[in-house]
Each structure stands twice: as structure tokens, then as C-alpha cells.
Design a protein around this motif. Structure first.
Motif, PDB file in Angstrom:
ATOM      1  N   ARG A   1       0.854  -1.186   0.000  1.00  0.00           N
ATOM      2  CA  ARG A   1       0.000   0.000   0.000  1.00  0.00           C
ATOM      3  C   ARG A   1       0.892   1.238   0.000  1.00  0.00           C
ATOM      4  NH1 ARG A   1      -4.719   0.747   4.394  1.00  0.00           N
ATOM      5  NH2 ARG A   1      -2.976   0.774   5.854  1.00  0.00           N
ATOM      6  N   ILE A   2       0.579   2.201  -0.867  1.00  0.00           N
ATOM      7  CA  ILE A   2       1.301   3.469  -0.947  1.00  0.00           C
ATOM      8  C   ILE A   2       0.322   4.575  -0.581  1.00  0.00           C
ATOM      9  CG2 ILE A   2       2.665   5.021  -2.392  1.00  0.00           C
ATOM     10  CD1 ILE A   2       3.874   2.212  -2.050  1.00  0.00           C
ATOM     11  N   ILE A   3       0.751   5.446   0.348  1.00  0.00           N
ATOM     12  CA  ILE A   3      -0.103   6.532   0.823  1.00  0.00           C
ATOM     13  C   ILE A   3       0.600   7.857   0.571  1.00  0.00           C
ATOM     14  CG2 ILE A   3      -1.272   7.529   2.831  1.00  0.00           C
ATOM     15  CD1 ILE A   3      -1.135   4.663   4.059  1.00  0.00           C
ATOM     16  N   VAL A   4      -0.122   8.801  -0.040  1.00  0.00           N
ATOM     17  CA  VAL A   4       0.391  10.146  -0.275  1.00  0.00           C
ATOM     18  C   VAL A   4      -0.379  11.098   0.639  1.00  0.00           C
ATOM     19  CG1 VAL A   4       0.727  12.005  -1.958  1.00  0.00           C
ATOM     20  CG2 VAL A   4       0.929   9.605  -2.680  1.00  0.00           C
TER      21      VAL A   4
ATOM     22  N   SER B   1       3.549  20.316   0.049  1.00  0.00           N
ATOM     23  CA  SER B   1       4.490  19.234  -0.223  1.00  0.00           C
ATOM     24  C   SER B   1       3.838  17.918   0.150  1.00  0.00           C
ATOM     25  CB  SER B   1       5.796  19.429   0.557  1.00  0.00           C
ATOM     26  OG  SER B   1       5.564  19.293   1.948  1.00  0.00           O
ATOM     27  N   SER B   2       4.428  16.838  -0.330  1.00  0.00           N
ATOM     28  CA  SER B   2       3.868  15.501  -0.101  1.00  0.00           C
ATOM     29  C   SER B   2       4.819  14.648   0.707  1.00  0.00           C
ATOM     30  CB  SER B   2       3.604  14.799  -1.436  1.00  0.00           C
ATOM     31  OG  SER B   2       2.763  15.565  -2.252  1.00  0.00           O
ATOM     32  N   ARG B   3       4.241  13.842   1.538  1.00  0.00           N
ATOM     33  CA  ARG B   3       4.957  12.789   2.259  1.00  0.00           C
ATOM     34  C   ARG B   3       4.395  11.488   1.708  1.00  0.00           C
ATOM     35  NH1 ARG B   3       3.491  10.182   7.194  1.00  0.00           N
ATOM     36  NH2 ARG B   3       5.306   9.148   8.069  1.00  0.00           N
ATOM     37  N   VAL B   4       5.274  10.553   1.328  1.00  0.00           N
ATOM     38  CA  VAL B   4       4.813   9.301   0.727  1.00  0.00           C
ATOM     39  C   VAL B   4       5.331   8.137   1.569  1.00  0.00           C
ATOM     40  CG1 VAL B   4       4.790   7.881  -1.361  1.00  0.00           C
ATOM     41  CG2 VAL B   4       4.876  10.376  -1.553  1.00  0.00           C
ATOM     42  N   VAL B   5       4.422   7.250   1.939  1.00  0.00           N
ATOM     43  CA  VAL B   5       4.743   6.110   2.789  1.00  0.00           C
ATOM     44  C   VAL B   5       4.368   4.818   2.076  1.00  0.00           C
ATOM     45  CG1 VAL B   5       4.235   4.990   5.002  1.00  0.00           C
ATOM     46  CG2 VAL B   5       4.351   7.479   4.869  1.00  0.00           C
ATOM     47  N   ALA B   6       5.268   3.830   2.152  1.00  0.00           N
ATOM     48  CA  ALA B   6       4.981   2.480   1.642  1.00  0.00           C
ATOM     49  C   ALA B   6       4.678   1.594   2.839  1.00  0.00           C
ATOM     50  CB  ALA B   6       6.173   1.939   0.874  1.00  0.00           C
ATOM     51  N   GLU B   7       3.650   0.772   2.708  1.00  0.00           N
ATOM     52  CA  GLU B   7       3.279  -0.152   3.784  1.00  0.00           C
ATOM     53  C   GLU B   7       3.137  -1.568   3.236  1.00  0.00           C
ATOM     54  OE1 GLU B   7       0.722   2.775   6.699  1.00  0.00           O
ATOM     55  OE2 GLU B   7      -0.379   1.501   5.315  1.00  0.00           O
ATOM     56  N   TRP B   8       3.474  -2.535   4.069  1.00  0.00           N
ATOM     57  CA  TRP B   8       3.269  -3.943   3.785  1.00  0.00           C
ATOM     58  C   TRP B   8       2.125  -4.364   4.696  1.00  0.00           C
ATOM     59  CZ3 TRP B   8       7.470  -1.244   3.006  1.00  0.00           C
ATOM     60  CH2 TRP B   8       8.317  -1.569   1.948  1.00  0.00           C
ATOM     61  N   LYS B   9       0.971  -4.604   4.087  1.00  0.00           N
ATOM     62  CA  LYS B   9      -0.252  -4.882   4.835  1.00  0.00           C
ATOM     63  C   LYS B   9      -0.515  -6.379   4.883  1.00  0.00           C
ATOM     64  CE  LYS B   9      -5.172  -4.002   4.457  1.00  0.00           C
ATOM     65  NZ  LYS B   9      -6.183  -3.382   3.612  1.00  0.00           N
ATOM     66  N   LEU B  10      -0.582  -6.908   6.089  1.00  0.00           N
ATOM     67  CA  LEU B  10      -0.896  -8.323   6.313  1.00  0.00           C
ATOM     68  C   LEU B  10      -2.393  -8.488   6.163  1.00  0.00           C
ATOM     69  CD1 LEU B  10       0.334 -11.064   7.206  1.00  0.00           C
ATOM     70  CD2 LEU B  10      -0.163 -10.385   9.553  1.00  0.00           C
TER      71      LEU B  10
END
Length: 148
Positions: free
Chosen positions: A55-58, A67-76
Motif C-alpha cells: 500500500r502506498i499513501i500520499v 508538499s507531499s509525504r509518501v509512505v509504503a506499507e506492507w499490509k498483512l
């Protein structure tokens, strides 16, 4: 229709209205209003942890220079006994430097490739493109940094 019948219908309609209002309030409380894009998909598997999706969240911040902060998540993934949970979370882009749009993601058996496009926060005419590779285990490789 009798008064009792009308009263029952009004109570049911009022109950539906209360449930709808509560559902909307819950949705607002769960989603940060600064979140501008969420993309989820793909598949990862990690020994000892399980399997799930990427999952990628902006998240946008600021008002004059957004400005943007972008987070990558590994969702179980969830099952009958447990809710879904995040097992790894890494910041791909720190806030303050770039403003990006919704991510584009290509999924493969090996992971996911994320592409972000946008502009430099303090130089609106400067276009930026960033590429990242995600792999099981919370691993990220920067293929092309935003400032390059």
C-alpha cells in the motif's frame, strides 16, 4: 395507515438516519483529511509473518507551498480471527521538498515498482520523477531519487 404503523416507520427512518450519520462520522475519523491518494495491490509473502498486499499513501502538508509525504506499507491480510495489520512501513519521500500526485504501481511476483511524478515544492516549474522497488520483508530500493 394507522398511527402505530406511521410511528413504527418514523422510528425505522430515524434509526437509519442515525446509523448513516454515525457511519459518516466514523469514516471521517478513520481517514486523515490530508491523505490525497492511496493505492493498494500486489502480493508479498514473508516466512514467519504471512502474506499480504503493498500500500502506498500520499499525504499533503502545508498550504502556501504544498508538499507531499509518501509512505509504503506492507499490509498483512485479515482473516476470520484477526483484522488486517501493517507489518512494515517506510517513508519513501519526506515532506517539505516535493509535491506529487497519485502513485503509479506495477506489480510482479518479485514485488512492486512505484513511480511518483510531481514538482519541487519551492520551484514549481521543476518536474520530478521518482522510482522505487518494493520487496517482501519491508525492503525498498531507490531506483531513481526524486531530486535526480
Amino acid at each position: 395507515m394507522s398511527i402505530a404503523g406511521r410511528s413504527r416507520i418514523l422510528r425505522q427512518l430515524f434509526g437509519c438516519l442515525v446509523l448513516f450519520t454515525a457511519h459518516e462520522a466514523l469514516a471521517e475519523a478513520l481517514v486523515d483529511p490530508d491523505v490525497t491518494a492511496v493505492v493498494e495491490g500486489g502480493y508479498w509473502r514473508e516466512d514467519g509473518i504471512g502474506e499480504g498486499s503493498y500500500r502506498i499513501i500520499v499525504v499533503n502538508q502545508g498550504f502556501e507551498h504544498v508538499s507531499s509525504r509518501v509512505v509504503a506499507e506492507w499490509k498483512l491480510g485479515s482473516n476470520e480471527k484477526e483484522r488486517a495489520q501493517i507489518v512494515h512501513s517506510l517513508e519513501l519521500v519526506k515532506g517539505g521538498f516535493y509535491s506529487v500526485g497519485a502513485p503509479e504501481i506495477e506489480f510482479s511476483r518479485d514485488g512492486a515498482r512505484v513511480e511518483l511524478e510531481g514538482t519541487a515544492t519551492f520551484s514549481s516549474g521543476t518536474t520530478v520523477v521518482c522510482h522505487f522497488a518494493l520487496a517482501p520483508g519491508g525492503k525498498v530500493a531507490v531506483l531513481k531519487a526524486c531530486g535526480d
